[in-house]
Design a protein around this motif. Structure first.
Motif, mmCIF file in Angstrom:
data_model
loop_
_atom_site.group_PDB
_atom_site.id
_atom_site.type_symbol
_atom_site.label_atom_id
_atom_site.label_comp_id
_atom_site.label_asym_id
_atom_site.label_seq_id
_atom_site.Cartn_x
_atom_site.Cartn_y
_atom_site.Cartn_z
ATOM 1 N N LEU A 88 0.824 -1.202 0.000
ATOM 2 C CA LEU A 88 0.000 0.000 0.000
ATOM 3 C C LEU A 88 0.861 1.257 0.000
ATOM 4 O O LEU A 88 0.522 2.246 -0.670
ATOM 5 N N TYR A 89 1.954 1.223 0.723
ATOM 6 C CA TYR A 89 2.824 2.417 0.736
ATOM 7 C C TYR A 89 3.452 2.637 -0.639
ATOM 8 O O TYR A 89 3.564 3.780 -1.107
ATOM 9 N N ALA A 90 3.845 1.549 -1.307
ATOM 10 C CA ALA A 90 4.381 1.679 -2.669
ATOM 11 C C ALA A 90 3.334 2.260 -3.609
ATOM 12 O O ALA A 90 3.637 3.102 -4.466
ATOM 13 N N ALA A 91 2.081 1.835 -3.438
ATOM 14 C CA ALA A 91 1.000 2.375 -4.261
ATOM 15 C C ALA A 91 0.767 3.851 -3.959
ATOM 16 O O ALA A 91 0.474 4.648 -4.858
ATOM 17 N N LEU A 92 0.893 4.225 -2.703
ATOM 18 C CA LEU A 92 0.738 5.630 -2.309
ATOM 19 C C LEU A 92 1.819 6.488 -2.948
ATOM 20 O O LEU A 92 1.528 7.554 -3.518
ATOM 21 N N VAL A 93 3.059 6.042 -2.893
ATOM 22 C CA VAL A 93 4.174 6.802 -3.478
ATOM 23 C C VAL A 93 4.009 6.923 -4.994
ATOM 24 O O VAL A 93 4.286 7.967 -5.591
ATOM 25 N N ALA A 94 3.506 5.847 -5.626
ATOM 26 C CA ALA A 94 3.321 5.842 -7.086
ATOM 27 C C ALA A 94 2.003 6.482 -7.511
ATOM 28 O O ALA A 94 1.743 6.616 -8.707
ATOM 29 N N ARG A 95 1.153 6.849 -6.530
ATOM 30 C CA ARG A 95 -0.196 7.364 -6.822
ATOM 31 C C ARG A 95 -0.938 6.413 -7.773
ATOM 32 O O ARG A 95 -1.497 6.814 -8.783
#
Length: 359
Positions: free
Chosen positions: A10-17
């Motif tokens: 989820l954090y990777a998805a947040l950083v990648a928007r």
């Protein structure tokens, strides 16, 4: 909380928007007390300051406030002021003949509007407006009106333009659908846009959003299967479908109880029947669906059957998501899938199903 993907993903998805997580997860930032979409344009927080939620309600219950930039309490498309302004204008006056000049006079850039609507809805705003006008012409033809009157009611400059728009939707010119027929096609309005319903006196044969790209091909196949017996109008089943849709969107009934004709192979029919067994507020992965019909290795075939469904909402293919919890493709548009899953969370809560058991 629902069984969300793990923190690192989820954090990777947040950083990648990553837009694939729209409608799946929201992030609460402990250092600010604000919760956001994972696609929020704001500066990204440190990983240790992130908490994850499956709904805006859960984030607010945990004490977080909604972000004013990404507006996480609504669907993604609702968060954009240009989209909200134009969709409201279209709802208020569906007969208006929109053009790029109209957009310019509103202080909007037509190319920006085109890009925004295609990104969120898979079609331009002018295409949406054209479909709304076509609905008026269908209404006149349903009432036995003349072709020229239907054309004028729709706001088309020429008969050829009206016929062309009609053929793009139905695969037939209007005059082919006004004679006596066993199956009747009519337009039904919903909060998520117009739908075409085709029914006889016994069952519903097709229910699709009018802007689905595959709708004309599906209508042509249905016409071939029924020997061209499709005309304009409605039956008692159409009325039943309209009432069921109203109850569904009003939060009164999570299952659309309408008799249907499942026209497919034996395998497709089994998949569609299993889809109908998924309660509102719950989701399944393709693998879970394949296992449920006793063919765990047929995941790709199940996905194909899901995409071939011609009875949107009644056979709820929108309840199938990715194995990692992300929203996967939906023929009616991912923006609709996001809204439908959000709507059905209310049915889940009414049924007393805990979010972590909804998958």
């Amino acid at each position: 909380m629902r069984d969300l993907p793990d923190h690192d993903r989820l954090y990777a998805a947040l950083v990648a928007r990553d837009p694939a997580y729209e409608g799946v997860a929201l992030v609460g930032v402990t250092s600010t007390g604000i919760f956001c979409r994972l696609t929020c344009p704001a500066r990204k927080p440190l990983a240790r300051n992130c908490r994850w939620f499956d709904s805006a309600q859960a984030a607010m219950q945990a004490g977080f406030r909604a972000c004013l930039r990404c507006r996480p309490q609504g669907a993604q498309a609702d968060a954009h002021p240009v989209i909200a302004r134009l969709t409201q204008a279209l709802a208020q006056d569906p007969d208006h003949r929109w053009s790029e000049g109209c957009l310019t006079r509103m202080g909007l850039d037509p190319s920006t509007v085109r890009r925004l609507f295609r990104q969120h809805f898979g079609q331009s705003f002018l295409q949406m407006a054209r479909a709304a006008r076509l609905r008026q012409g269908m209404g006149r033809l349903n009432q036995g009106g003349r072709m020229i009157d239907a054309q004028l009611d729709s706001g088309f400059d020429s008969a050829s333009g009206f016929r062309r728009a009609f053929v793009q939707l139905f695969g037939h010119p209007p005059h082919r659908m006004t004679s006596d027929a066993d199956l009747r096609a009519d337009w039904l309005d919903t909060p998520l846009g117009g739908m075409i319903a085709i029914a006889d006196t016994q069952a519903l044969h097709l229910l699709e959003f009018v802007d689905r790209k595959a709708l004309p091909a599906g209508l042509r196949r249905l016409s071939v299967m029924t020997g061209g017996r499709i005309g304009l109008g409605r039956t008692g089943i159409t009325d039943m479908t309209e009432a069921a849709l109203q109850d569904y969107f009003a939060g009164r009934a999570g299952r659309l109880q309408v008799p249907v004709r499942l026209a497919g192979t034996a395998f497709q029919t089994r998949v569609w029947q299993e889809l109908q067994a998924i309660p509102a507020g719950q989701t399944r992965s393709y693998a879970q669906l394949a296992a449920a019909i006793g063919q765990p290795s047929a995941v790709r075939a199940v996905a194909g059957a899901n995409g071939a469904n011609r009875l949107a909402l009644v056979v709820p293919c929108h309840r199938v998501i990715g194995a990692d919890g992300t929203l996967t493709g939906y023929a009616g548009g991912l923006w609709r899938k996001e809204k439908l899953i959000a709507l059905e969370a209310g049915y889940r809560d009414l049924a007393g199903i805990s979010p972590d058991k909804a998958r």
